[in-house]
Design a protein around this motif. Structure first.
Motif, mmCIF file in Angstrom:
data_model
loop_
_atom_site.group_PDB
_atom_site.id
_atom_site.type_symbol
_atom_site.label_atom_id
_atom_site.label_comp_id
_atom_site.label_asym_id
_atom_site.label_seq_id
_atom_site.Cartn_x
_atom_site.Cartn_y
_atom_site.Cartn_z
ATOM 1 N N GLY A 144 -1.680 -10.591 10.695
ATOM 2 C CA GLY A 144 -2.472 -9.358 10.700
ATOM 3 C C GLY A 144 -1.736 -8.123 10.252
ATOM 4 O O GLY A 144 -2.304 -7.028 10.260
ATOM 5 N N ILE A 145 -0.471 -8.267 9.870
ATOM 6 C CA ILE A 145 0.313 -7.101 9.441
ATOM 7 C C ILE A 145 -0.107 -6.632 8.048
ATOM 8 O O ILE A 145 -0.308 -5.441 7.804
ATOM 9 C CB ILE A 145 1.821 -7.420 9.450
ATOM 10 N N PHE A 146 -0.249 -7.583 7.132
ATOM 11 C CA PHE A 146 -0.579 -7.223 5.757
ATOM 12 C C PHE A 146 -2.059 -7.518 5.505
ATOM 13 O O PHE A 146 -2.460 -8.664 5.291
ATOM 14 C CB PHE A 146 0.323 -7.979 4.790
ATOM 15 N N VAL A 147 -2.861 -6.458 5.563
ATOM 16 C CA VAL A 147 -4.315 -6.571 5.468
ATOM 17 C C VAL A 147 -4.832 -5.581 4.427
ATOM 18 O O VAL A 147 -4.418 -4.411 4.397
ATOM 19 C CB VAL A 147 -4.988 -6.282 6.831
ATOM 20 N N GLU A 148 -5.727 -6.060 3.580
ATOM 21 C CA GLU A 148 -6.339 -5.208 2.563
ATOM 22 C C GLU A 148 -7.052 -4.033 3.224
ATOM 23 O O GLU A 148 -7.809 -4.188 4.171
ATOM 24 C CB GLU A 148 -7.335 -6.016 1.728
ATOM 25 N N GLY A 149 -6.781 -2.842 2.718
ATOM 26 C CA GLY A 149 -7.424 -1.647 3.240
ATOM 27 C C GLY A 149 -6.621 -0.918 4.292
ATOM 28 O O GLY A 149 -6.924 0.233 4.619
ATOM 29 N N THR A 150 -5.601 -1.577 4.851
ATOM 30 C CA THR A 150 -4.773 -0.896 5.842
ATOM 31 C C THR A 150 -3.337 -0.753 5.339
ATOM 32 O O THR A 150 -2.843 0.344 5.121
ATOM 33 C CB THR A 150 -4.790 -1.642 7.194
ATOM 34 N N THR A 151 -2.648 -1.892 5.147
ATOM 35 C CA THR A 151 -1.284 -1.839 4.594
ATOM 36 C C THR A 151 -1.240 -2.306 3.141
ATOM 37 O O THR A 151 -0.204 -2.175 2.480
ATOM 38 C CB THR A 151 -0.333 -2.719 5.424
ATOM 39 N N MET A 152 -2.364 -2.846 2.657
ATOM 40 C CA MET A 152 -2.447 -3.340 1.285
ATOM 41 C C MET A 152 -3.616 -2.689 0.538
ATOM 42 O O MET A 152 -4.633 -2.352 1.146
ATOM 43 C CB MET A 152 -2.649 -4.867 1.265
ATOM 44 N N LEU A 153 -3.449 -2.534 -0.770
ATOM 45 C CA LEU A 153 -4.518 -2.064 -1.642
ATOM 46 C C LEU A 153 -4.489 -2.894 -2.914
ATOM 47 O O LEU A 153 -3.418 -3.094 -3.504
ATOM 48 C CB LEU A 153 -4.346 -0.579 -1.977
ATOM 49 N N ASP A 154 -5.642 -3.420 -3.301
ATOM 50 C CA ASP A 154 -5.748 -4.251 -4.507
ATOM 51 C C ASP A 154 -4.757 -5.413 -4.477
ATOM 52 O O ASP A 154 -4.163 -5.771 -5.493
ATOM 53 C CB ASP A 154 -5.528 -3.413 -5.767
ATOM 54 N N GLY A 155 -4.562 -5.957 -3.279
ATOM 55 C CA GLY A 155 -3.696 -7.114 -3.136
ATOM 56 C C GLY A 155 -2.220 -6.831 -3.119
ATOM 57 O O GLY A 155 -1.405 -7.759 -3.066
ATOM 58 N N LYS A 156 -1.818 -5.569 -3.146
ATOM 59 C CA LYS A 156 -0.412 -5.195 -3.160
ATOM 60 C C LYS A 156 -0.028 -4.508 -1.852
ATOM 61 O O LYS A 156 -0.792 -3.718 -1.306
ATOM 62 C CB LYS A 156 -0.117 -4.264 -4.342
ATOM 63 N N ILE A 157 1.175 -4.805 -1.369
ATOM 64 C CA ILE A 157 1.671 -4.216 -0.128
ATOM 65 C C ILE A 157 2.300 -2.856 -0.424
ATOM 66 O O ILE A 157 3.182 -2.741 -1.265
ATOM 67 C CB ILE A 157 2.718 -5.126 0.539
ATOM 68 N N TYR A 158 1.823 -1.843 0.298
ATOM 69 C CA TYR A 158 2.364 -0.498 0.120
ATOM 70 C C TYR A 158 3.081 0.023 1.362
ATOM 71 O O TYR A 158 3.869 0.960 1.274
ATOM 72 C CB TYR A 158 1.246 0.483 -0.236
ATOM 73 N N SER A 159 2.801 -0.555 2.521
ATOM 74 C CA SER A 159 3.358 0.007 3.747
ATOM 75 C C SER A 159 3.542 -1.080 4.795
ATOM 76 O O SER A 159 2.873 -2.127 4.762
ATOM 77 C CB SER A 159 2.439 1.109 4.284
ATOM 78 N N ILE A 160 4.440 -0.833 5.733
ATOM 79 C CA ILE A 160 4.699 -1.745 6.846
ATOM 80 C C ILE A 160 4.504 -0.965 8.149
ATOM 81 O O ILE A 160 4.990 0.158 8.277
ATOM 82 C CB ILE A 160 6.130 -2.303 6.780
#
Length: 500
Positions: A144-160
């Motif tokens: 649940g850490i890497f989820v589209e719309g929260t820590t990910m956008l367009d399938g890419k990780i931007y934040s932790i």
């Protein structure tokens, strides 16, 4: 850790929830082993000339651990010097915005509480982390850490995320001040009336040396979190994921549940129970004064436990759930999904070194120290179970299990809502500003400004949805309505699927 209505999932306390906010710690061994590169090899520092990596955040409770972490990191990677800037969450919001506008952003920094990840990425704040991390690193984290719309956008990780998401509006109380006031330290107050009466008795017994309650009154985020979380216990349906209530499907900031919370805080103010420094200090300053025995209550997060254990070893304190209305509990504390926190600047010249910092920071060795110190609940697999040994830390966790429930996130349901968040304009004064005004005495009656806030939020949300639609986003007001939500149950992945 913390952070309008977008403070946790869409940006906290707290930090958060968030942040608005949190802390970090150094390793027991002094030097953590380098993270596995994913192929059985040990990761190495990039072979470059000596560079300076600039890191900025508001993790004040983590300060002594972070200092050791940085010292160990620099010893392990002598070609990298860490320049660390620590601010309060409120200071950070202004500072980071100015730094980015001037082209002087640090290499690593968290998302401020007044901004969603989509807004930050759209504004050119962050770059994807994916090119600099591997599966081994991603597999360290719980689900649940890497989820589209929260820590990910367009399938890419931007934040932790910084830490495991638990409410940070529980109450700490000083057991010795309870005894001095003739109160039973093993039976903390459960209702609004009992809480107000206990604070009054502590103030009277303190005779100017101790008061019923203290808060970091300068920080709007702390007032906001208390108002929203405590009103949720009264059935408001408010939470940090959405601008509207899960109960009414409107911005019901003037509901009875909210007004009751405001009434409690106004009563505490009228009784003279607030520490006289409350309105002029930050949350860390309030925490320090509580540690010195100057207040009976403080509303804070789990990160305080480690600080008091270190700085105030003789402090005899307990943890309690927030009080509930006199006519009974009608809801639960809203527990948020994992929230974005730190990311790599889009303009950094050292993305590989920044990723290396993240790999060391989110190592089991360092995160275990944070949990063992009572600073946070970690997002790494197995760390909380193996490292938590402070009684109050366990007590905090147990209270959360009983009083908090995971609430739905509109953004997880429909990732295209990022366009709505990007177009949403916060309404001022917000609920935190109004509660601050009540306690300071600037706002005599909160009903009218809360009604204005409710009307303004409803209009702002409608406008943001309309704007997002005009830009091609497939969104609707119904995305914020969860017909299968129940206040007493955790909202799980299968519940999102059931709506489709």
């Amino acid at each position: 850790m913390i952070k309008g209505w977008r403070s946790l999932s869409i940006a906290c306390l707290a930090a958060l929830n968030v942040l608005a906010v949190t802390a970090c710690s150094g390793t027991n061994s002094g030097k953590a082993p380098a993270p596995d590169a994913g192929n059985g090899q040990t990761a190495e520092a990039p072979k470059t000339d000596k560079i300076t990596l600039r890191v900025m955040d508001w993790a004040d409770s983590e300060k002594p651990y972070r200092e050791k972490f940085i010292k160990d990191f620099e010893a392990k990677y002598p070609n990298i010097k860490i320049e660390y800037t620590l601010l309060t969450s409120d200071q950070f919001q202004n500072t980071i915005t100015t730094a980015i506008k001037s082209g002087d952003a640090p290499d690593l920094f968290p998302i401020p509480g007044n901004m969603s990840l989509s807004m930050a990425v759209k504004g050119g704040w962050y770059q994807p982390i994916d090119p600099y991390i591997d599966d081994e690193f991603k597999n360290r984290f719980v689900d649940g850490i890497f989820v589209e719309g929260t820590t990910m956008l367009d399938g890419k990780i931007y934040s932790i995320p910084a830490l495991s998401s638990v409410p940070n509006t529980l109450v700490y109380y000083n057991k010795q001040l309870f005894r001095d006031a003739g109160l039973d330290p093993e039976k903390p107050p459960k209702t609004y009336s009992e809480f107000r009466e206990a604070a009054k008795k502590i103030t009277e017994a303190g005779k100017g040396k101790a008061y019923g309650i203290i808060e970091g009154g300068k920080q709007i985020g702390r007032w906001k979190l208390a108002a929203m979380d405590w009103s949720a216990l009264g059935g408001s349906g408010l939470n940090q994921h959405s601008p509207i209530s899960l109960v009414t499907h409107k911005a019901s900031y003037d509901s009875k549940a909210v007004l009751d919370v405001f009434g409690l805080f106004k009563g505490l103010k009228d009784d003279g129970s607030y520490h006289p420094k409350t309105m002029s200090i930050s949350a860390p300053e309030a925490r320090a004064l509580f540690g010195e025995g100057q207040a009976g209550f403080i509303i804070q997060g789990e990160w305080c436990i480690g600080v008091w254990r270190r700085d105030n070893p003789n402090l005899d304190f307990g943890v309690m759930a927030p009080p509930v209305p006199d006519d009974g509990q009608k809801g639960f504390l809203p527990q948020s999904n994992y929230s974005p926190w730190i990311g790599i600047s889009q303009t950094t010249k050292h993305p590989k070194e920044a990723a290396l910092y993240l790999k060391e920071y989110f190592s089991k060795e360092y995160q275990s120290v944070l949990v063992k110190a009572g600073d946070r609940f970690s997002i790494l697999k197995g760390v909380n179970e193996s490292s938590s040994d402070i009684p109050q830390f366990k007590q905090y966790y147990d209270i959360v299990q009983k009083t908090a429930r995971l609430v739905p996130s509109p953004q997880i349901r429909n990732p295209e809502l990022t366009s709505v968040y990007a177009n949403y304009k916060d309404i001022q004064p917000g609920i935190g500003d109004i509660l601050q005004g009540v306690v300071s005495g600037a706002v005599k009656e909160p009903a009218a400004p809360l009604k204005q806030l409710s009307d303004g939020v409803d209009k702002a949300l409608d406008a943001a949805i309309a704007k997002a639609k005009s830009e091609g986003a497939k969104v609707d007001k119904s995305d914020f309505v969860f017909s299968n939500w129940s206040a007493d149950k955790h909202y799980k992945a299968e519940d999102y699927k059931a709506l489709k």
